[in-house]
Write a protein that holds these residues in place. Structure first.
Motif, PDB file in Angstrom:
ATOM      1  N   TRP B  37       0.837  -1.138   0.072  1.00 62.40           N
ATOM      2  CA  TRP B  37      -0.435  -0.498  -0.176  1.00 62.40           C
ATOM      3  C   TRP B  37       0.753   1.043  -0.127  1.00 62.40           C
ATOM      4  O   TRP B  37       0.816   2.195  -0.278  1.00 62.40           O
ATOM      5  CB  TRP B  37      -0.651  -0.142   1.187  1.00 62.40           C
ATOM      6  N   SER B  41      -0.319   2.725  -3.594  1.00 64.37           N
ATOM      7  CA  SER B  41      -1.679   3.292  -3.841  1.00 64.37           C
ATOM      8  C   SER B  41      -2.092   4.627  -2.964  1.00 64.37           C
ATOM      9  O   SER B  41      -2.387   5.529  -3.299  1.00 64.37           O
ATOM     10  CB  SER B  41      -2.832   3.304  -2.008  1.00 64.37           C
ATOM     11  N   THR B  51      -6.755   3.044  -4.542  1.00 72.95           N
ATOM     12  CA  THR B  51      -7.093   1.771  -3.852  1.00 72.95           C
ATOM     13  C   THR B  51      -7.743   0.657  -4.834  1.00 72.95           C
ATOM     14  O   THR B  51      -7.772  -0.811  -4.326  1.00 72.95           O
ATOM     15  CB  THR B  51      -8.518   1.929  -3.011  1.00 72.95           C
ATOM     16  N   GLU B  72      -7.657   3.288   5.297  1.00 65.84           N
ATOM     17  CA  GLU B  72      -5.975   3.343   5.650  1.00 65.84           C
ATOM     18  C   GLU B  72      -5.488   4.269   6.475  1.00 65.84           C
ATOM     19  O   GLU B  72      -4.349   3.882   6.489  1.00 65.84           O
ATOM     20  CB  GLU B  72      -5.787   3.668   3.614  1.00 65.84           C
ATOM     21  N   CYS B 384      -6.840  -1.101   2.470  1.00 60.59           N
ATOM     22  CA  CYS B 384      -6.183  -1.691   2.979  1.00 60.59           C
ATOM     23  C   CYS B 384      -6.312  -0.762   4.469  1.00 60.59           C
ATOM     24  O   CYS B 384      -6.417   0.264   5.265  1.00 60.59           O
ATOM     25  CB  CYS B 384      -4.519  -0.391   3.473  1.00 60.59           C
TER      26      CYS B 384
END
Lengths: 401, 401
Positions: B37, B41, B51, B72, B384
């Motif tokens: 991530w 991301s 995402t 996240e 995430c």
């Protein structure tokens, strides 16, 4: 030595090749499908129809979804008008219409999405397709049993659809206004079909004015020449929107719409339109066909990235029977031999996967491999509609030769 | 001759048996999941997080779903607070929070469902779970970087959730009022977890008042002793509603809620509550387990009739990792050996099916057979959150011995 002429069968022979299917489809309709709904869906206590039916026809849930009530009324009215004036079909149509008339609408004439078994409103009229099938139902019933009140329900509902068409979700619309204004293919597609269904009531002049508008929407706005496919959602100006909604393909929808367009083309005596619709239909089947397991996918992303729909790879009854209708019509109207080849391929897939060897009516939901995913014969979306309509359309189309 | 005492391993030995997993889960978190991530991301142009990520982490769609932004931010804040004060984790949390703060809310402080990449509202705040994860995000961020404005966003959002909780769908509610008044399990379930997450901000006294109410909702209202399972929807008075909604089981939801309840039981030092939650959790896993192909079903109907959810038989990442958390906690807190057995069975299924041997992060969506259904690593629902939280919770729980 085989010449190329010998390899290419003349069209008339090939057409003869599909004639054999006509009686199979007609028999299935008359011996299995219509009897299943006659035997199992009638709610003799409250009126209306149960549609949540197990494999054997027993009822597993009693909620009544208005679009399926409308579709079943339409179906029995249509069969009465087009096949035979059987009293039990007329009774069935009247039985459903009576329930719809009593309980189906709110004060503004919008059709609820669902009711309890005894007719109490459960889900608000958020979905304009309830109205589309209600207007079809009462227009079809009015043809076989003309009554001013049926005609009025059909026409009032149709006018209400037109009034709501550009913002039909109304207060239930979750899109923030202005950021990404998309229009959806479903309504123009259904209006193609509705306009013909309602001709008796609307009059030919109004239908003639209406037809070019819906044809333009389908063939020039949602059909995207660059991709050779029909998209489910486009920007208001018809351009491509690179988002989950904008990339969405619903092959079944596009294929079904193409036989509506072929019907309109036949009415307009417009062979160019028919050929174009047939060609888009074949391209859509090719794009939607699952080369690994057979069958047509439910949803795809036009750029090949993951679609949002978790059910994307499932094989649905309506997609396959609508494809068979489109191929039978395409073949009859154009003689394109690809239609025959695809008809036979999809016929074999459909009859070996969707037809239940044990009970009447077909399965609706298969997984990607073609195994039964849900054993139901009817539910929230599957009712007495696509299969009987398709069986009738196919047999009628093929026996015309 | 083997005695029954020899057959029954003492609890402490069995506990030792799960300790070995702690480092595996911790390493996966630190070496694969969080780096994925961090690498893929971050939207360095517009702020916030992408995402919708392909198998390899490349971006396939740029829309921003607010609940995944919030999750996240929460995740990196939480890892910073609980594992190590890594600057890149703090930066990541601040990067997401900044975007959320700028673009995430309407004028009334409700969190939009989704935004374009550059922060324009796309979908209205129809879903209160966006707000739940926003309050969790800002509460967690405020713990590691106390700022009055973070605290205020967290508390204002939480108060707004409480204000909306009994009619959170507001104008988007499609249910016709009065006919079938159901309440849904999701919100009480999340409030169980939220109340602990927000203790810093709300104060212990308020949390102490709040806890018995949410425990009662989960354990006495949605849990149905007659069936031994938690239902997703019940009538307002807690009774069973024989409808699609009322019959719906979501095993993953119920299992996840049971570890929230075990956390509350630990805090209250209430071993009876812990044992009850553990026992419901095991029963739910047994009810949800697919004896034919392994894995836990996504949805089931409590009466065994067809569910409406076409995706019912799919195997989802979050269901399985939440089950592992619940089993690790259940085992540690009760010593029930069934927890160990099920942990090992679900561990084996999860690591052999969801973990991608080629790229970091795990797959999210498998078909019933456990084959990859969608190759995405993130999308509209997967971000995430569940995997990193579960990996942390499991490693922390098991290494405590």
């Amino acid at each position: 030595m085989i010449t190329s002429q010998q390899l290419e069968k003349p069209i008339s022979d090939a057409r003869d090749g599909l004639v054999q299917y006509a009686s199979l489809y007609r028999d299935e309709l008359l011996q299995n499908i219509l009897p299943f709904w006659l035997e199992h869906s009638k709610d003799t206590v409250n009126g209306g129809f149960y549609t949540c039916l197990n494999r054997d026809g027993s009822v597993y849930d009693t909620d009544k979804f208005m679009w399926l009530q409308g579709r079943e009324v339409w179906c029995f009215s249509y069969m009465y008008a087009n096949i035979a004036q059987k009293q039990e079909w007329l009774d069935m149509a009247l039985h459903g219409a009576d329930f719809m008339e009593k309980y189906g609408r709110d004060k503004e004439g919008n059709w609820y999405f669902s009711l309890t078994a005894d007719g109490k409103p459960l889900v608000q009229p958020y979905n304009i397709f309830s109205d589309c099938f209600a207007t079809m139902a009462f227009a079809a019933l009015n043809k076989i049993k003309p009554e001013e009140r049926y005609r009025k329900i059909a026409i009032d509902t149709f006018e209400n659809i037109l009034k709501r068409q550009h913002n039909w979700k109304g207060i239930y619309n979750k899109a923030y206004p202005g950021t990404r204004s998309l229009k959806n293919f479903s309504l123009p597609m259904i209006l193609c079909n509705l306009s013909l269904e309602l001709e008796d009531i609307l009059g030919s002049q109004r239908v003639n004015e209406f037809i070019p508008i819906v044809i333009n929407e389908v063939m020039n706005v949602f059909y995207q020449p660059a991709r050779g496919l029909i998209l489910e959602n486009v920007y208001e100006d018809g351009s491509f929107c690179d988002s989950h909604e904008g990339r969405l393909l619903n092959p079944g929808h596009a294929i079904e719409a193409m036989w509506f367009i072929m019907d309109l083309g036949k009415r307009l005596n417009d062979q160019v339109l028919i050929e174009k619709a047939c060609s888009i239909m074949i391209d859509t089947i090719k794009a939607g066909w699952d080369a690994e397991y057979g069958g047509i996918f439910y949803f795809l992303d036009v750029k090949g990235v993951p679609p949002q729909q978790l059910e994307w790879d499932q094989k649905l009854w309506w997609v396959h029977v609508e494809a068979l209708v489109a191929l039978a019509k395409g073949y009859t109207l154009t003689g394109n031999d690809q239609c025959r080849e695809w008809f036979e391929r999809i016929h074999n897939y459909t009859w070996s996967h969707f037809k239940d060897p044990q009970y009447k009516e077909w399965f609706g939901y298969l997984n990607r491999r073609g195994e039964v995913l849900l054993p139901l014969k009817g539910g929230k979306w599957k009712g007495c509609f696509h299969i009987p309509r398709a069986l009738y359309q196919i047999s009628k189309t093929l026996e015309m030769h």
